[in-house]
Design an enzyme around this catalytic site. Structure first.
Site, PDB file in Angstrom:
ATOM      1  N   CYS A 113       0.823  -1.225   0.000  1.00 31.89           N
ATOM      2  CA  CYS A 113       0.000   0.000   0.000  1.00 31.89           C
ATOM      3  C   CYS A 113       0.852   1.269   0.000  1.00 31.89           C
ATOM      4  O   CYS A 113       0.341   2.355  -0.295  1.00 31.89           O
ATOM      5  CB  CYS A 113      -0.941   0.013   1.190  1.00 31.89           C
ATOM      6  SG  CYS A 113      -2.085  -1.376   1.200  1.00 31.89           S
ATOM      7  N   HIS A 246      -3.402   7.365   2.344  1.00 25.38           N
ATOM      8  CA  HIS A 246      -3.765   6.039   1.842  1.00 25.38           C
ATOM      9  C   HIS A 246      -5.139   5.697   2.416  1.00 25.38           C
ATOM     10  O   HIS A 246      -5.418   5.951   3.592  1.00 25.38           O
ATOM     11  CB  HIS A 246      -2.723   5.013   2.292  1.00 25.38           C
ATOM     12  CG  HIS A 246      -3.163   3.604   2.055  1.00 25.38           C
ATOM     13  ND1 HIS A 246      -3.629   3.182   0.837  1.00 25.38           N
ATOM     14  CD2 HIS A 246      -3.234   2.523   2.885  1.00 25.38           C
ATOM     15  CE1 HIS A 246      -3.962   1.895   0.921  1.00 25.38           C
ATOM     16  NE2 HIS A 246      -3.732   1.478   2.150  1.00 25.38           N
ATOM     17  N   ASN A 276     -10.082  -0.074  -0.145  1.00 25.19           N
ATOM     18  CA  ASN A 276      -8.622   0.018  -0.118  1.00 25.19           C
ATOM     19  C   ASN A 276      -8.082  -0.511  -1.458  1.00 25.19           C
ATOM     20  O   ASN A 276      -8.120  -1.713  -1.706  1.00 25.19           O
ATOM     21  CB  ASN A 276      -8.087  -0.808   1.053  1.00 25.19           C
ATOM     22  CG  ASN A 276      -6.571  -0.747   1.178  1.00 25.19           C
ATOM     23  OD1 ASN A 276      -5.882  -0.265   0.271  1.00 25.19           O
ATOM     24  ND2 ASN A 276      -6.061  -1.237   2.284  1.00 25.19           N
TER      25      ASN A 276
HETATM   26  N1  ACO Z   1     -18.386  -8.455   9.264  1.00 25.57           N
HETATM   27  C1  ACO Z   1     -18.842  -8.714  10.493  1.00 25.57           C
HETATM   28  N2  ACO Z   1     -18.024  -9.026  11.523  1.00 25.57           N
HETATM   29  C2  ACO Z   1     -16.711  -9.082  11.268  1.00 25.57           C
HETATM   30  C3  ACO Z   1     -16.169  -8.819  10.006  1.00 25.57           C
HETATM   31  C4  ACO Z   1     -17.061  -8.510   8.975  1.00 25.57           C
HETATM   32  N3  ACO Z   1     -16.658  -8.252   7.716  1.00 25.57           N
HETATM   33  N4  ACO Z   1     -14.825  -8.938  10.073  1.00 25.57           N
HETATM   34  C5  ACO Z   1     -14.527  -9.246  11.345  1.00 25.57           C
HETATM   35  N5  ACO Z   1     -15.662  -9.340  12.071  1.00 25.57           N
HETATM   36  C6  ACO Z   1     -15.822  -9.666  13.474  1.00 25.57           C
HETATM   37  C7  ACO Z   1     -14.624 -10.391  14.049  1.00 25.57           C
HETATM   38  O1  ACO Z   1     -14.713 -11.779  13.760  1.00 25.57           O
HETATM   39  C8  ACO Z   1     -14.777 -10.093  15.519  1.00 25.57           C
HETATM   40  O2  ACO Z   1     -15.718 -10.983  16.049  1.00 25.57           O
HETATM   41  P1  ACO Z   1     -15.533 -11.593  17.529  1.00 25.57           P
HETATM   42  O3  ACO Z   1     -15.525 -10.405  18.443  1.00 25.57           O
HETATM   43  O4  ACO Z   1     -16.712 -12.472  17.659  1.00 25.57           O
HETATM   44  O5  ACO Z   1     -14.212 -12.302  17.476  1.00 25.57           O
HETATM   45  C9  ACO Z   1     -15.386  -8.696  15.545  1.00 25.57           C
HETATM   46  O6  ACO Z   1     -15.908  -8.474  14.234  1.00 25.57           O
HETATM   47  C10 ACO Z   1     -14.391  -7.603  15.893  1.00 25.57           C
HETATM   48  O7  ACO Z   1     -13.219  -7.826  15.125  1.00 25.57           O
HETATM   49  P2  ACO Z   1     -12.006  -6.856  15.197  1.00 25.57           P
HETATM   50  O8  ACO Z   1     -10.922  -7.395  14.334  1.00 25.57           O
HETATM   51  O9  ACO Z   1     -11.676  -6.537  16.619  1.00 25.57           O
HETATM   52  O10 ACO Z   1     -12.645  -5.541  14.546  1.00 25.57           O
HETATM   53  P3  ACO Z   1     -11.984  -4.164  14.301  1.00 25.57           P
HETATM   54  O11 ACO Z   1     -12.774  -3.101  14.916  1.00 25.57           O
HETATM   55  O12 ACO Z   1     -10.509  -4.185  14.600  1.00 25.57           O
HETATM   56  O13 ACO Z   1     -12.144  -3.999  12.734  1.00 25.57           O
HETATM   57  C11 ACO Z   1     -10.823  -4.203  10.758  1.00 25.57           C
HETATM   58  C12 ACO Z   1     -11.552  -4.932  11.871  1.00 25.57           C
HETATM   59  C13 ACO Z   1     -11.820  -3.419   9.963  1.00 25.57           C
HETATM   60  C14 ACO Z   1     -10.126  -5.236   9.868  1.00 25.57           C
HETATM   61  C15 ACO Z   1      -9.786  -3.244  11.380  1.00 25.57           C
HETATM   62  O14 ACO Z   1      -9.005  -3.907  12.335  1.00 25.57           O
HETATM   63  C16 ACO Z   1      -8.888  -2.656  10.334  1.00 25.57           C
HETATM   64  O15 ACO Z   1      -9.302  -1.902   9.487  1.00 25.57           O
HETATM   65  N6  ACO Z   1      -7.568  -2.941  10.404  1.00 25.57           N
HETATM   66  C17 ACO Z   1      -6.663  -2.437   9.445  1.00 25.57           C
HETATM   67  C18 ACO Z   1      -6.608  -3.406   8.315  1.00 25.57           C
HETATM   68  C19 ACO Z   1      -6.187  -2.773   7.017  1.00 25.57           C
HETATM   69  O16 ACO Z   1      -6.444  -1.638   6.740  1.00 25.57           O
HETATM   70  N7  ACO Z   1      -5.538  -3.566   6.193  1.00 25.57           N
HETATM   71  C20 ACO Z   1      -5.253  -3.123   4.886  1.00 25.57           C
HETATM   72  C21 ACO Z   1      -3.872  -3.233   4.507  1.00 25.57           C
HETATM   73  S1  ACO Z   1      -2.746  -2.336   5.467  1.00 25.57           S
HETATM   74  C22 ACO Z   1      -3.139  -0.848   5.192  1.00 25.57           C
HETATM   75  O17 ACO Z   1      -3.593  -0.518   4.127  1.00 25.57           O
HETATM   76  C23 ACO Z   1      -2.960   0.066   6.321  1.00 25.57           C
END
Ligand code: ACO
Length: 319
Positions: A113, A246, A276
């Site tokens: 990214c 980004h 993204n």
């Molecule tokens: N729909 C519904 N529930 C979901 C989903 C979904 N699509 N995905 C995860 N969950 C659930 C999980 O299983 C978890 O359930 P549990 O509590 O029963 O275990 C719950 O939601 C909470 O999960 P978390 O991972 O704690 O949720 P969070 O608030 O951290 O959001 C997310 C997850 C959106 C992935 C966030 O952590 C994020 O955006 N991280 C950055 C990832 C990213 O941007 N990666 C891209 C590449 S790197 C970059 O570009 C920076």
């Protein structure tokens, strides 16, 4: 002193739009969850017969047109991507052939990214040494092909697209400073671990991500690197007209803006419609805000990104 100036921008998004409502049919998720946790409502998905070079070509042609530069005038083509069309030659060389340019330096950069910021920084250095006069810098990814569409943790986040800028040597600023970093110790926090061995894919060809850890890491390093860029230029947040981040997650973007004390009115946000798009997200956001008139000549822009590697960086630009 010679600077490199952005002379034109271009972007391209594939026609097909994938909504959260459609995703609800495939995985256990909801529009509400996706919007609240990521800010994403739609993303564009490349058609089966579209390749990375196809997307790059569209964005490049639009950037060349807006810069009023012909492809034959380019002496440098650098392309950030994680989804090249071939192992070799580079997608930059494939694009060069499409554009009908012969002889320019052409190569890909792999910084996930952060790929566009790495590519822009390299082009800037070549221009500053006087070796290059006009550069095409592209960020492009068909990231949807690295996503397991049954994994709700990752499949809701990504989209496809391409963005490009034409850079030109100039006596007026220009790119003011570039700040790039990486730390391979975090190689497993976000990875597609597969490789090709004896003609076959070995290992998993899908994105594996520790979402929570990525989130915290991203907010920390982005806050540090934007501060580094401001300090290097003896500026404070008031000098920034536009933050062009980004586009990974609206919560990462707003956390970084908050630490910078920048109101969201001065942040270019496209994540809700684009998702993204990996290396394409910054040049796409830049192009959107240039074309709709928000970004004006003479304004100061701060670009920032973080991605797999981990890699991260910031670039301060006088547009
Ligand atoms: N729909 C519904 N529930 C979901 C989903 C979904 N699509 N995905 C995860 N969950 C659930 C999980 O299983 C978890 O359930 P549990 O509590 O029963 O275990 C719950 O939601 C909470 O999960 P978390 O991972 O704690 O949720 P969070 O608030 O951290 O959001 C997310 C997850 C959106 C992935 C966030 O952590 C994020 O955006 N991280 C950055 C990832 C990213 O941007 N990666 C891209 C590449 S790197 C970059 O570009 C920076």
């Amino acid at each position: 002193m010679s600077y490199s100036r952005i002379r034109g921008t271009g972007g391209y998004l594939p026609e097909k739009i994938l909504t959260n409502a459609e995703l609800e049919k495939w995985v256990d998720t909801s529009d509400q969850w996706i919007v609240e946790r990521t800010g994403i409502r739609t993303r564009h998905i490349a058609a089966d017969d579209q390749d990375t070079c196809d997307l790059a070509e569209m964005a490049a042609l639009r950037a060349l047109e807006s810069a009023k530069v012909s492809a034959s005038e380019l002496d440098f083509i650098v392309l950030g991507t994680t989804t090249p069309d071939r192992i070799h030659p580079s997608t930059a060389c494939l694009l060069q052939a499409r554009l009908g340019n012969h002889g320019a330096i052409a190569f890909d950069v792999q910084a996930v990214c952060s790929g566009f910021l790495y590519a822009l920084s390299i082009a800037d250095k070549f221009i500053k040494t006087g070796e290059v006069k006009r550069a095409l810098v592209v960020g492009v990814d068909i990231y949807s092909r690295l996503v397991n569409w049954t994994d709700r943790n990752t499949c809701v986040l990504f989209g496809d697209g391409a963005g490009a800028v034409v850079l030109e040597a100039s006596t007026t600023p220009g790119i003011m400073s570039t700040h790039l970093h990486a730390d391979g110790a975090y190689k497993d926090m976000l990875t597609v671990p597969a490789r090709v061995v004896q003609g076959r894919l070995k290992g998993e060809g899908f994105t594996k991500m520790q979402g929570n850890e990525v989130f915290k890491f991203a907010v920390n390093v982005l806050s540090e690197v934007v501060q580094e860029a401001l300090t290097a230029n003896q500026l404070d947040h008031n000098a920034i007209d536009w933050l062009v981040p980004h586009q990974a997650n609206i919560r990462i973007i707003s956390a970084a803006a908050k630490k910078l004390k920048l109101p969201m009115e001065r942040v270019v946000v496209t994540v809700s419609e684009h998702g993204n798009t990996s290396a394409a997200s910054i040049p796409l956001a830049l192009d959107v805000a240039v074309r709709d008139g928000r970004i004006q000549r003479g304004q100061t822009l701060l670009l920032e990104a973080v991605g797999g590697g981990f890699t991260w960086g910031a670039i301060l630009v006088k547009y």
